[in-house]
Design an enzyme around this catalytic site. Structure first.
Site, PDB file in Angstrom:
ATOM      1  N   PRO A   2       6.878  34.724  -0.484  1.00 36.55           N
ATOM      2  CA  PRO A   2       5.955  34.283   0.555  1.00 36.55           C
ATOM      3  C   PRO A   2       6.681  33.672   1.747  1.00 36.55           C
ATOM      4  O   PRO A   2       7.536  32.812   1.586  1.00 36.55           O
ATOM      5  CB  PRO A   2       5.103  33.229  -0.152  1.00 36.55           C
ATOM      6  CG  PRO A   2       5.917  32.785  -1.312  1.00 36.55           C
ATOM      7  CD  PRO A   2       6.746  33.951  -1.723  1.00 36.55           C
ATOM      8  N   GLU A   3       6.398  34.160   2.920  1.00 37.94           N
ATOM      9  CA  GLU A   3       6.885  33.528   4.140  1.00 37.94           C
ATOM     10  C   GLU A   3       5.670  33.046   4.922  1.00 37.94           C
ATOM     11  O   GLU A   3       4.547  33.090   4.427  1.00 37.94           O
ATOM     12  CB  GLU A   3       7.735  34.519   4.944  1.00 37.94           C
ATOM     13  CG  GLU A   3       8.971  34.952   4.155  1.00 37.94           C
ATOM     14  CD  GLU A   3      10.238  34.979   4.979  1.00 37.94           C
ATOM     15  OE1 GLU A   3      10.297  34.330   6.029  1.00 37.94           O
ATOM     16  OE2 GLU A   3      11.196  35.657   4.560  1.00 37.94           O
TER      17      GLU A   3
END
Length: 286
Positions: A2-3
């Site tokens: 996840p960014e």
DNA sequence: AGATCGCCCTGCTTGC
DNA sequence: TGCAAGCAGGGCGATC
């Protein structure tokens, strides 16, 4: 992994499925998932119980849920492999289920924190007057924040004696940019990751920031299409990651601009991907 | 004091 | 085929 765009998708999901619900009970199944809550798992669960969840907020890759009528917030970081899921309460436990939050209503769903590698976690912190959990006061605004100050970022770059990718990953300068989006934005801007920031001109900084925003907005446009479901889900497998990366993970594959094979270089215990023709190495290297 | 680096963690991939 | 090493990497704290 996840960014920022994925975390934003999670935030929207929490807003839809969790906000304004009252916690009946929190259950910590793995102590490492609350290690940033220094008072421990029992204290974490006790403090959550009976409180109503407010509107989810986010800065960079951190997101938090204010507890209404208290001055505290539940801070979440997904780390490398974390997921926040809203699941039917009778759904089987995930293999790496770390924390479960049950609610005092009849919606028959619960919030789950699932994390294989346990780099992420939840914790409770005092909320500062500006609405931020106190422990992330040092985290800079992210590039999608309307109050992000491009000029101040440029001045900070000029002041530093460092190189551009280090600066992009420095959460006190700009938050939410990870290894993948750093490489993607640098490729788009045709800037080598080891370019010294002290020599950056204002147009160069603004060009780079523009590409950082473009690549994040593109990912958000893809990932953001799936949040309108029961699952508040992020696992780094959005279609964007599979199809639209230009640099990251493309070692040996032709650069989409010039056809030169993309290179991978070990960098700070990870990797940097770049096109050796489009992104020329800086003349002076230290 | 600012910059750098090692460590935390686990599952998948690679190589012998 | 099996085992070990390599790899993924955000963030924190120790160290220089």
């Amino acid at each position: 992994m996840p960014e920022l765009p994925e975390v934003e998708v999670v935030r929207r999901g929490l807003e839809r499925w969790v906000a304004h619900r009252t916690v009946a009970e929190a259950e910590v199944l793995h102590p490492r998932a609350v290690r940033r809550h220094l008072a421990g798992a029992d204290d974490f669960a006790h403090r959550l119980k009976g409180h109503r969840i407010g509107t989810a907020d986010r800065r960079g890759k951190y997101l938090w849920l204010p507890l209404e009528d208290t001055d505290q917030s539940v801070l979440a970081h997904l780390g490398m492999s974390g997921q926040l899921l809203v699941q039917p309460h009778d759904a089987p436990d995930e293999k790496h289920l770390r924390i479960r939050v049950r609610f005092a209503d009849d919606l028959r769903t619960e919030l789950r924190f699932v994390d294989q590698r346990t780099f992420g976690g939840l914790s409770l912190h005092d909320t500062t007057p500006d609405g931020l959990p106190d422990v992330i006061a040092h985290i800079a605004r992210d590039p999608l924040d309307p109050l992000f100050d491009d000029e101040a970022f440029h001045r900070a770059l000029r002041r530093k004696r460092t190189t551009i990718k280090r600066a992009l990953l420095d959460q006190s300068l700009i938050s939410g940019v990870g290894n993948i989006y750093a490489d993607e934005a640098l490729w788009r801007a045709r800037i080598h990751y080891e370019s010294p920031t002290a020599g950056f001109t204002r147009p160069r900084t603004l060009l780079l920031l523009g590409h950082v925003r473009d690549v994040m907005n593109a990912a958000l446009a893809v990932g953001g299409t799936s949040f309108d479901s029961l699952y508040v889900n992020v696992n780094g497998e959005s279609g964007y990651f599979d199809r639209s990366l230009d640099a990251y993970g493309r070692e040996g594959l032709p650069c989409r601009r010039c056809g030169t094979p993309v290179r991978r270089r070990p960098w700070m215990n990870r990797s940097s991907y770049f096109c050796p023709k489009c992104q020329r190495a800086p003349r002076v290297s230290s």
